[in-house]
Design an enzyme around this catalytic site. Structure first.
Site, mmCIF file in Angstrom:
data_model
loop_
_atom_site.group_PDB
_atom_site.id
_atom_site.type_symbol
_atom_site.label_atom_id
_atom_site.label_comp_id
_atom_site.label_asym_id
_atom_site.label_seq_id
_atom_site.Cartn_x
_atom_site.Cartn_y
_atom_site.Cartn_z
ATOM 1 N N HIS A 53 0.637 -1.150 -0.037
ATOM 2 C CA HIS A 53 0.289 0.320 0.019
ATOM 3 C C HIS A 53 1.449 1.172 -0.370
ATOM 4 C CE1 HIS A 53 -3.383 -2.005 2.089
ATOM 5 N NE2 HIS A 53 -2.894 -2.631 0.173
ATOM 6 N N GLU A 55 1.478 3.704 2.358
ATOM 7 C CA GLU A 55 1.936 4.008 3.596
ATOM 8 C C GLU A 55 3.436 3.207 3.462
ATOM 9 O OE1 GLU A 55 -2.872 3.949 4.401
ATOM 10 O OE2 GLU A 55 -1.201 3.660 2.520
ATOM 11 N N CYS A 91 -2.465 -0.428 7.233
ATOM 12 C CA CYS A 91 -1.207 0.057 7.609
ATOM 13 C C CYS A 91 -1.136 0.878 8.576
ATOM 14 C CB CYS A 91 -1.546 1.040 6.283
ATOM 15 S SG CYS A 91 -0.974 0.072 4.513
ATOM 16 N N ARG A 190 -10.972 3.363 -21.435
ATOM 17 C CA ARG A 190 -11.116 2.369 -20.637
ATOM 18 C C ARG A 190 -9.924 1.898 -19.911
ATOM 19 N NH1 ARG A 190 -10.405 0.159 -27.075
ATOM 20 N NH2 ARG A 190 -12.999 0.667 -27.397
ATOM 21 N N THR A 202 -24.262 -4.172 -30.934
ATOM 22 C CA THR A 202 -22.397 -3.266 -31.936
ATOM 23 C C THR A 202 -20.764 -4.659 -31.867
ATOM 24 O OG1 THR A 202 -22.705 -1.936 -30.050
ATOM 25 C CG2 THR A 202 -20.696 -2.380 -30.632
ATOM 26 N N ARG A 213 -4.512 -0.742 -25.910
ATOM 27 C CA ARG A 213 -3.821 -1.495 -26.918
ATOM 28 C C ARG A 213 -2.632 -0.490 -27.116
ATOM 29 N NH1 ARG A 213 -8.456 -2.178 -29.467
ATOM 30 N NH2 ARG A 213 -8.538 0.094 -30.482
ATOM 31 N N GLU A 295 -19.655 0.965 -23.504
ATOM 32 C CA GLU A 295 -19.061 1.873 -25.204
ATOM 33 C C GLU A 295 -20.475 0.902 -26.064
ATOM 34 O OE1 GLU A 295 -15.264 1.887 -26.575
ATOM 35 O OE2 GLU A 295 -14.430 1.964 -24.647
ATOM 36 N N GLY A 297 -24.451 0.748 -29.288
ATOM 37 C CA GLY A 297 -25.492 1.251 -29.950
ATOM 38 C C GLY A 297 -26.307 1.875 -28.910
#
Length: 366
Positions: A53, A55, A91, A190, A202, A213, A295, A297
């Protein structure tokens, strides 16, 4: 007493927390700075679940700089230190053992196992604790907070449209409405999302990969791919679909009567004849998804908007007209102006030749 330097260091922890923007899900994004007598001893942020983490990363950084003794130091952290053992020790205990004198945090951790308990443990140990709430810290972890408090992820809808609000020609042709710069910008959304949701329409029309990518979003040489989710009530996703071949996990969400036929792909029944979006979001939250990008239609986008299951809308607008026969932004069966769905502008940015418009819902009582 709060000093101007406290605000400076605390703001810097939020900037450090962005180091985990694309990689630390399902955990929150957290940054930490350790200071003593005006000298920075160590810095760190949380990179991945299961790893140190913020800390601990900062304490390790301090040790590497030759500062083994942290007694009397002030620890600035963008989120309340955790108070329970998960994949890593609490922590709060580490800070207590280190003998720090003060902890300054930018927000309370909404996790039910923390939610003030980290602060309480520190105070019980004699450590001074100050909470200085910074809006930017809350914004960075808005999805995490929504999942912890409401049991659902933060939902962003993304769409590319023409000036006349069209998303595809009447034939279904839609590649490409916007330019290369806008499409590259989508990779950012994304990359920070835990899941990307689309509809079977879609998949059949555009055959998208829906993955990340761009190596710019790699952390330590690795790109964390979001879970790809297809709302496919009758399980019509073809075995040769591009998203099934791309790296990363895929979930096909369908109606109860549909029979799974693709091996190596997760199938989840949510709803009878159509996908229940409420159940879908609850399912994704249960999997640790903090931010979800839709994402899709006009049909699926319209369903999210109509059900008021969205927190932000990202519209990429291209400077072109596609005509009255082209397909609309979203399928919304509204009959009167009184029924109109209202939104407010968050910001407008030019991306290449296109505009990116970010909107928030108005009068949303979720």
């Amino acid at each position: 007493m709060i000093q101007e330097s406290d605000l400076m260091y605390l703001a810097a922890t939020v900037e450090l927390a962005e180091g985990g923007l694309f990689s630390c899900t399902p955990n929150p994004r957290v940054g930490c700075i350790i200071v003593r007598d005006g000298q920075v001893l160590g810095r760190g942020w949380h990179t991945r679940a299961g790893e140190a983490h913020a800390e601990v990363a900062a304490m390790n950084d301090a040790l590497g700089r030759g500062f083994a003794d942290l007694s009397g130091a002030t620890v600035y952290v963008s989120l309340e230190p955790c108070a329970f053992r998960g994949r890593t020790p609490p922590c709060s205990e580490g800070l207590i053992r280190a003998g720090v004198a003060r902890v300054v945090a930018a927000m309370t951790d909404p996790h039910p196992k923390v939610a003030g308990q980290g602060f309480a443990q520190l105070r019980t140990a004699g450590i001074e604790v100050d909470l200085i709430e910074l809006p930017e810290a809350g914004s960075l972890n808005a999805g995490y907070s929504k999942r912890m408090i409401g049991g659902r992820p933060l939902v962003r809808l993304k769409v590319a449209i023409s000036l006349d609000g069209r998303t595809a020609m009447a034939t279904g042709e839609s590649q490409w409405i916007t330019g290369a710069a806008a499409r590259a910008d989508v990779m950012y959304w994304r990359a920070r999302s835990c899941a990307v949701v689309t509809g079977i329409g879609t998949v059949l029309a555009d055959d998208p990969r829906l993955n990340v990518r761009d190596e710019a979003y790699a952390v330590d040489g690795r790109i964390r791919q979001p879970l790809r989710v297809v709302a496919d009530a009758r399980l019509r996703t073809p075995s040769e679909a591009a998203l099934l071949k791309a790296e990363g996990e895929v979930m096909l969400v369908h109606g109860e009567g549909a029979r799974p036929r693709l091996e190596g792909v997760e199938h989840v029944a949510l709803g009878k004849t159509r996908v229940d979006l409420d159940l879908l979001l609850e399912k994704l939250a249960a999997r640790g998804c903090n931010e979800v990008l839709v994402e899709a239609g006009a049909t699926l986008l319209g369903s999210f908007i109509e059900a008021r299951l969205w927190d932000e809308l990202i519209v990429y607008m291209a400077p072109k007209f596609m005509g009255s026969d082209a397909r609309p932004f979203a399928q919304l069966p509204l009959a009167t102006l009184k029924e109109a769905v209202h939104a407010r502008m968050l910001d407008i940015t030019q991306v290449g030749d296109d505009l990116r418009i970010r909107l928030l819902p108005v009068d949303n009582d979720r």
